[in-house]
Scaffold this motif. Structure first.
Motif, PDB file in Angstrom:
ATOM      1  N   TRP A   1       0.853  -1.200   0.000  1.00  0.00           N
ATOM      2  CA  TRP A   1       0.000   0.000   0.000  1.00  0.00           C
ATOM      3  C   TRP A   1       0.877   1.234   0.000  1.00  0.00           C
ATOM      4  O   TRP A   1       1.839   1.334   0.771  1.00  0.00           O
ATOM      5  N   LYS A   2       0.567   2.161  -0.899  1.00  0.00           N
ATOM      6  CA  LYS A   2       1.256   3.445  -0.964  1.00  0.00           C
ATOM      7  C   LYS A   2       0.213   4.532  -1.169  1.00  0.00           C
ATOM      8  O   LYS A   2      -0.622   4.432  -2.060  1.00  0.00           O
ATOM      9  N   SER A   3       0.290   5.567  -0.346  1.00  0.00           N
ATOM     10  CA  SER A   3      -0.712   6.634  -0.444  1.00  0.00           C
ATOM     11  C   SER A   3      -0.435   7.568  -1.609  1.00  0.00           C
ATOM     12  O   SER A   3      -1.354   8.217  -2.120  1.00  0.00           O
ATOM     13  N   GLY A   4       0.839   7.687  -2.022  1.00  0.00           N
ATOM     14  CA  GLY A   4       1.188   8.622  -3.074  1.00  0.00           C
ATOM     15  C   GLY A   4       1.316  10.049  -2.600  1.00  0.00           C
ATOM     16  O   GLY A   4       1.544  10.961  -3.402  1.00  0.00           O
ATOM     17  N   ARG A   5       1.175  10.267  -1.298  1.00  0.00           N
ATOM     18  CA  ARG A   5       1.301  11.607  -0.736  1.00  0.00           C
ATOM     19  C   ARG A   5       2.603  11.726   0.057  1.00  0.00           C
ATOM     20  O   ARG A   5       3.050  10.752   0.676  1.00  0.00           O
ATOM     21  N   ASP A   6       3.164  12.884   0.033  1.00  0.00           N
ATOM     22  CA  ASP A   6       4.417  13.127   0.743  1.00  0.00           C
ATOM     23  C   ASP A   6       4.212  12.978   2.250  1.00  0.00           C
ATOM     24  O   ASP A   6       3.199  13.401   2.809  1.00  0.00           O
ATOM     25  N   GLY A   7       5.206  12.375   2.901  1.00  0.00           N
ATOM     26  CA  GLY A   7       5.179  12.250   4.345  1.00  0.00           C
ATOM     27  C   GLY A   7       4.466  11.019   4.859  1.00  0.00           C
ATOM     28  O   GLY A   7       4.483  10.756   6.062  1.00  0.00           O
ATOM     29  N   ILE A   8       3.813  10.264   3.980  1.00  0.00           N
ATOM     30  CA  ILE A   8       3.119   9.042   4.404  1.00  0.00           C
ATOM     31  C   ILE A   8       3.869   7.849   3.840  1.00  0.00           C
ATOM     32  O   ILE A   8       3.981   7.693   2.620  1.00  0.00           O
ATOM     33  N   ARG A   9       4.371   7.044   4.742  1.00  0.00           N
ATOM     34  CA  ARG A   9       5.218   5.925   4.328  1.00  0.00           C
ATOM     35  C   ARG A   9       4.369   4.707   3.935  1.00  0.00           C
ATOM     36  O   ARG A   9       3.237   4.554   4.404  1.00  0.00           O
ATOM     37  N   PRO A  10       4.917   3.867   3.061  1.00  0.00           N
ATOM     38  CA  PRO A  10       4.154   2.684   2.610  1.00  0.00           C
ATOM     39  C   PRO A  10       3.951   1.667   3.731  1.00  0.00           C
ATOM     40  O   PRO A  10       4.656   1.681   4.743  1.00  0.00           O
ATOM     41  N   SER A  11       3.001   0.780   3.511  1.00  0.00           N
ATOM     42  CA  SER A  11       2.652  -0.236   4.505  1.00  0.00           C
ATOM     43  C   SER A  11       2.430  -1.581   3.834  1.00  0.00           C
ATOM     44  O   SER A  11       2.332  -1.682   2.605  1.00  0.00           O
ATOM     45  N   VAL A  12       2.308  -2.595   4.661  1.00  0.00           N
ATOM     46  CA  VAL A  12       1.958  -3.944   4.206  1.00  0.00           C
ATOM     47  C   VAL A  12       0.584  -4.270   4.781  1.00  0.00           C
ATOM     48  O   VAL A  12       0.447  -4.571   5.974  1.00  0.00           O
ATOM     49  N   LEU A  13      -0.431  -4.183   3.956  1.00  0.00           N
ATOM     50  CA  LEU A  13      -1.809  -4.424   4.388  1.00  0.00           C
ATOM     51  C   LEU A  13      -2.445  -5.616   3.689  1.00  0.00           C
ATOM     52  O   LEU A  13      -3.349  -6.253   4.244  1.00  0.00           O
ATOM     53  N   ASP A  14      -1.993  -5.900   2.468  1.00  0.00           N
ATOM     54  CA  ASP A  14      -2.575  -6.992   1.667  1.00  0.00           C
ATOM     55  C   ASP A  14      -1.707  -8.228   1.816  1.00  0.00           C
ATOM     56  O   ASP A  14      -0.484  -8.173   1.621  1.00  0.00           O
ATOM     57  N   LEU A  15      -2.347  -9.354   2.145  1.00  0.00           N
ATOM     58  CA  LEU A  15      -1.614 -10.578   2.434  1.00  0.00           C
ATOM     59  C   LEU A  15      -2.127 -11.733   1.586  1.00  0.00           C
ATOM     60  O   LEU A  15      -3.282 -11.751   1.151  1.00  0.00           O
ATOM     61  N   ALA A  16      -1.239 -12.712   1.390  1.00  0.00           N
ATOM     62  CA  ALA A  16      -1.596 -13.980   0.746  1.00  0.00           C
ATOM     63  C   ALA A  16      -1.043 -15.103   1.602  1.00  0.00           C
ATOM     64  O   ALA A  16       0.139 -15.088   1.961  1.00  0.00           O
ATOM     65  N   LEU A  17      -1.895 -16.071   1.943  1.00  0.00           N
ATOM     66  CA  LEU A  17      -1.491 -17.174   2.799  1.00  0.00           C
ATOM     67  C   LEU A  17      -2.034 -18.481   2.250  1.00  0.00           C
ATOM     68  O   LEU A  17      -3.087 -18.512   1.595  1.00  0.00           O
ATOM     69  N   ILE A  18      -1.344 -19.560   2.524  1.00  0.00           N
ATOM     70  CA  ILE A  18      -1.782 -20.898   2.125  1.00  0.00           C
ATOM     71  C   ILE A  18      -1.705 -21.825   3.327  1.00  0.00           C
ATOM     72  O   ILE A  18      -0.907 -21.607   4.252  1.00  0.00           O
ATOM     73  N   ASN A  19      -2.537 -22.856   3.329  1.00  0.00           N
ATOM     74  CA  ASN A  19      -2.452 -23.839   4.403  1.00  0.00           C
ATOM     75  C   ASN A  19      -1.498 -24.970   4.015  1.00  0.00           C
ATOM     76  O   ASN A  19      -0.938 -24.991   2.902  1.00  0.00           O
ATOM     77  N   LYS A  20      -1.324 -25.919   4.897  1.00  0.00           N
ATOM     78  CA  LYS A  20      -0.333 -26.974   4.681  1.00  0.00           C
ATOM     79  C   LYS A  20      -0.693 -27.861   3.493  1.00  0.00           C
ATOM     80  O   LYS A  20       0.196 -28.381   2.808  1.00  0.00           O
ATOM     81  N   ALA A  21      -2.001 -28.043   3.254  1.00  0.00           N
ATOM     82  CA  ALA A  21      -2.422 -28.885   2.128  1.00  0.00           C
ATOM     83  C   ALA A  21      -1.926 -28.316   0.805  1.00  0.00           C
ATOM     84  O   ALA A  21      -1.549 -29.060  -0.105  1.00  0.00           O
ATOM     85  N   VAL A  22      -1.897 -26.978   0.682  1.00  0.00           N
ATOM     86  CA  VAL A  22      -1.384 -26.348  -0.530  1.00  0.00           C
ATOM     87  C   VAL A  22       0.141 -26.367  -0.535  1.00  0.00           C
ATOM     88  O   VAL A  22       0.777 -26.640  -1.565  1.00  0.00           O
ATOM     89  N   ALA A  23       0.747 -26.078   0.627  1.00  0.00           N
ATOM     90  CA  ALA A  23       2.205 -26.004   0.703  1.00  0.00           C
ATOM     91  C   ALA A  23       2.840 -27.350   0.357  1.00  0.00           C
ATOM     92  O   ALA A  23       3.862 -27.411  -0.350  1.00  0.00           O
TER      93      ALA A  23
ATOM     94  N   SER B   1       3.609   6.303 -15.999  1.00  0.00           N
ATOM     95  CA  SER B   1       3.754   7.567 -15.270  1.00  0.00           C
ATOM     96  C   SER B   1       3.971   7.292 -13.791  1.00  0.00           C
ATOM     97  O   SER B   1       3.546   6.255 -13.260  1.00  0.00           O
ATOM     98  N   GLU B   2       4.633   8.212 -13.133  1.00  0.00           N
ATOM     99  CA  GLU B   2       4.870   8.128 -11.699  1.00  0.00           C
ATOM    100  C   GLU B   2       4.674   9.497 -11.075  1.00  0.00           C
ATOM    101  O   GLU B   2       4.819  10.538 -11.748  1.00  0.00           O
ATOM    102  N   GLY B   3       4.346   9.489  -9.759  1.00  0.00           N
ATOM    103  CA  GLY B   3       4.220  10.738  -9.038  1.00  0.00           C
ATOM    104  C   GLY B   3       3.068  11.588  -9.537  1.00  0.00           C
ATOM    105  O   GLY B   3       1.982  11.106  -9.868  1.00  0.00           O
TER     106      GLY B   3
END
Length: 605
Positions: free
Chosen positions: A197-219, A338-340
Motif C-alpha cells: 500500500w502506498k498513499s502517493g502523498r508526501d510524508g506518508i510511508r508505505p505499509s503492508v496491508l494486503d496478504l496472501a497465505l496458504i495452508n499446509k495442504a497447498v504447501a 507515469s509516476e508521481g
C-alpha cells in the motif's frame, strides 16, 4: 483446447467503478479476487404493486467475466467480490459458500473443483471500525478445514511485527490474528519488506496491508507459485496487485463454449437453400412409426440444406464492454508509464476518457441505430439476467452444486410423476355427442398460421425456427400437409420433445430454493405450427356452437382481462346498490397444466 496454469490476482479497487471496468477489460488473470468492489444499482425491479420500482444492487459487469458476491441485505456492507473468466467458469465447478462460518459481506469462501482437483479461495477485507478495534470476529471464530487446499487473499488492514515495516505501529489485535494464522497452519507468501500500500502523498510511508497465505495442504502439494507484488497492474489503486499461479496436479483442459443448435441464416441465400431442399424425397406414411420417421426426416432435410449453405450458430466471442476504444487503451498506457504527480494527472485523464467513450458510444448506439438496437436498449431496463444457477437445496436437504443432483431436484419440483387416478367417466358427464371427423388441413390454413409467427421465436431442440419453416413450406407444401393430416388421422403428435430452460423468478430472497425458479419448454416449431392450426379450429367451434359460458374470458377472441375486471366491478357495484355483501375468492392452482389428467381432458374434448 489449451492447457495452462490458472492465474489468480487479488487487488483492492477502492469502490471505483470506471477503474474496475478498466481492470476487467484489460486483465490477463483468470480469477480476480477483489476487495472493496464497486456495488451500485444495476436495474430497477418494477411490478404492478410497485410501478416506480425498487433498485436492485450489483457489481460492475463485463461479458468476459462471471461475478460472485457474498450474501447481503445492505449493498453498502459488501466489501468483497470474485470475478472468474467465463472459460474457467465453464471448466470448473465453482461453489460460493454463502453459509460458511467464515462468510460475510466482508469475506467469501469459494471452491474451485475440476475432477478430483480442489482449491478453496477465501477473500477477506477487514473493515476496521477504528485504530483500536477490529472487525475480524467472524473469521477468528471459525476453523478452516486442514484437508482442503486453501488460499487466503485479502486486505487485512493490520500491522504486525511478522510482515510490517519496523516503523509501523502494531495493531492491538495483531497477535490475535497471528495466533489464528498459526492455529490454522497458514503460511505467509508475502516476501519480506515489500509494500502493498502506498498513499502517493508526501510524508506518508508505505505499509503492508494486503496478504496472501496458504495452508499446509497447498504447501505440501507445491502447486502455488511464488507471490508477485506489482503496483503496475493495480491500475492506479493505492493497493498493489497480488498475483500467483496455481498449477493443478492434472493439466486443466479449458472447456470450449457449448455448441448451439441451428444455423446463422442469411436471407440472401434463400434461393440456394430452396434448390437444395426442394428435390429431397418425402418418405411415405402408413402408420405411427412411419409418421414419426417422416417428421424426423423433415427436420433432417431442413438441417442438411442449412448445413450446406449456412454456418452453424455459435456463441459470440466475449469482447468485454463495447464502449472500450483505442483512446481508453492509450490513456491506460500513459497511466502505466507515469509516476508521481504525472501519474495522478494521467489517472484523471483516464477517468475522463472512459466517461467520454461511454457517452459517445451510447449516443451513437441510440441515434444511429436500427430497430433491433432500439429493442435491445429497451431491454436494458430489465437489468441483468442470472447466467448460472447457484447451488440448490436438494431433495436430501443439503446444498449441492452437482449438476445431476440439481437437475433431479428441479425435475422433482417442476414435473409431476404421481398423478392421482381419475376415471375419465364421471357421474355428471353429459350425454355423448356424435363423433365428427376433422377435415383435412389445407394449404391456406398452414399459410395463415405461418403468417402470424415470429422469425425470432425461440426454436426447439433442433434449432429450426419459423423462418426456415416458411422457406420449406414455400418450396414443398406437400410435405407439411402430408405429415399434419397423417397426425390427425392417426391421432398422434409426432413432435413431443422440448428443451426445458430454467428461469429465475424475479426478486426472490433465496435462489438456493428450487421454488425460486420456473421452467419454460422450447417446443419444435413444426409441432407448434400444427398446434396453432388445431387450436384455431377448436376455438372456432367453441364460438360457433356457443360452448364456452359468457364468464369465460381467457383464450377467446374479443375478450380480455379488461372485460373480466369490468364484469367483476359490475357485480360489486350491483351488490353495493342492493345493500348486499359481496365476496371475491381468488386462487391460483400450482402446476395446473402439469397435473391435468390426459384421459379425462381427451374424453371431454
Amino acid at each position: 483446447m489449451s492447457e495452462r496454469p490458472i492465474q489468480i490476482t487479488s487487488i483492492n479497487m477502492n469502490r471505483q467503478s470506471l477503474l474496475t471496468h478498466t481492470l476487467l477489460q484489460t486483465s490477463t488473470a483468470d480469477i480476480l479476487v477483489i476487495q472493496e468492489p464497486w456495488i451500485g444499482t444495476v436495474q430497477t425491479a418494477q411490478s404492478d404493486s410497485d410501478p416506480l420500482g425498487t433498485s436492485v444492487p450489483g457489481a460492475s459487469n463485463n461479458n468476459r467475466w462471471e461475478c460472485y458476491l457474498p450474501s447481503f441485505s445492505d449493498p453498502d456492507s459488501v466489501r468483497v467480490a470474485v470475478y472468474v473468466k467465463f472459460d474457467i467458469a465453464r471448466t470448473f465447478s465453482i461453489v460460493n459458500h454463502v453459509t460458511h462460518p467464515s462468510s460475510s459481506p466482508e469475506s467469501m469462501v469459494l471452491d474451485f473443483a475440476f475432477k478430483d482437483e480442489l482449491l478453496r479461495i477465501v477473500n477477506i477485507y477487514h473493515h476496521k471500525p477504528n485504530d483500536n478495534h477490529h472487525n475480524l470476529y467472524h473469521l477468528l471464530s471459525s476453523t478452516l478445514d486442514p484437508l482442503i487446499p486453501t488460499l487466503l487473499l485479502g486486505d487485512f488492514n493490520t500491522h504486525s511485527h511478522i510482515w510490517s515495516f519496523p516503523y509501523s505501529t502494531i495493531s492491538p489485535w495483531a497477535s490475535e490474528l497471528v495466533d489464528w494464522f498459526d492455529d490454522q497452519g497458514l503460511e505467509l507468501l508475502n516476501p519480506p519488506s515489500t509494500a502493498t500500500w502506498k498513499s502517493g502523498r508526501d510524508g506518508i510511508r508505505p505499509s503492508v496491508l494486503d496478504l496472501a497465505l496458504i495452508n499446509k495442504a497447498v504447501a505440501i502439494s507445491g502447486q502455488i507459485s511464488p507471490l508477485l507484488i506489482s503496483f503496475d497492474t493495480s491500475i492506479s489503486s493505492d493497493h498493489t496487485a497480488l498475483s500467483l499461479l496455481w498449477y493443478p496436479a492434472e493439466a486443466i483442459a479449458i472447456a470450449p463454449p457449448p455448441q448451439l443448435s441451428g444455423f446463422a441464416i442469411d436471407d440472401l441465400l434463400v434461393d440456394s437453400w430452396t434448390k437444395l431442399f426442394g428435390p429431397l424425397p418425402a418418405p411415405p406414411i402408413t402408420d405411427i412409426p412411419s409418421l414419426i420417421h417422416a417428421a424426423n426426416q423433415l427436420h433432417t432435410d431442413i438441417n442438411f440444406s442449412s448445413s450446406k449453405v449456412f454456418h452453424p450458430k455459435r456463441f459470440p466471442d466475449p469482447c468485454g464492454v463495447r464502449w472500450w476504444n483505442q483512446d481508453c487503451a492509450l490513456a491506460l498506457t500513459i497511466v502505466y508509464h507515469s509516476e508521481g504527480a504525472p501519474c495522478k494527472a494521467a489517472i484523471h485523464d483516464l477517468r475522463r476518457t472512459i466517461a467520454k467513450a461511454k457517452r459517445d458510444w451510447s449516443h451513437d448506439f441510440l441515434h444511429h441505430t436500427t430497430s433491433d438496437h432500439l429493442w435491445e436498449a429497451a431491454a436494458w431496463r430489465k437489468g441483468r439476467s442470472i447466467k448460472h444457477i447457484p447451488p440448490l437445496l436438494t431433495l436430501t436437504s443439503s446444498v449441492s452444486h452437482n449438476p445431476a443432483e440439481m437437475s433431479a431436484t428441479l425435475s422433482h419440483r417442476f414435473f409431476t410423476t404421481d398423478r392421482p387416478e381419475v376415471s375419465p367417466f364421471q357421474p355428471d358427464n353429459p350425454d355423448p355427442l356424435p363423433i365428427r371427423d376433422l377435415p383435412l388441413i389445407t394449404q391456406a390454413e398452414v399459410l395463415a398460421a405461418l403468417s402470424k409467427t415470429s422469425n425470432k421465436s425461440a426454436p426447439g431442440p433442433t434449432g429450426i425456427n419459423y423462418k426456415l419453416l416458411k422457406w420449406a413450406f414455400q418450396s414443398r407444401p406437400d410435405r407439411f400437409l402430408t405429415i399434419f393430416n397423417a397426425a390427425i388421422m392417426l391421432g398422434h403428435h409426432p413432435w413431443k420433445e422440448a428443451t426445458v430452460v430454467v428461469l429465475p423468478k424475479p426478486n426472490k430472497p433465496d435462489y438456493s430454493l428450487p421454488k425460486a425458479y420456473r421452467p419454460i419448454s422450447l417446443l419444435e416449431c413444426c409441432g407448434k405450427l400444427l398446434e396453432k392450426i388445431i387450436a384455431k379450429r377448436i376455438l372456432s367451434d367453441a364460438h360457433s356452437f356457443d360452448i364456452l359460458p359468457p364468464s369465460q374470458f381467457g383464450s377467446r377472441d374479443y375478450h380480455s382481462t379488461v372485460d373480466a375486471a369490468l364484469c367483476l366491478t359490475h357485480y360489486a357495484q350491483a351488490a353495493v346498490k342492493c345493500k348486499l355483501v359481496a365476496s371475491v375468492v381468488l386462487f391460483d392452482i400450482q402446476g395446473f397444466f402439469n397435473n391435468i389428467n390426459i384421459e379425462r381432458i381427451t374424453h371431454i374434448l
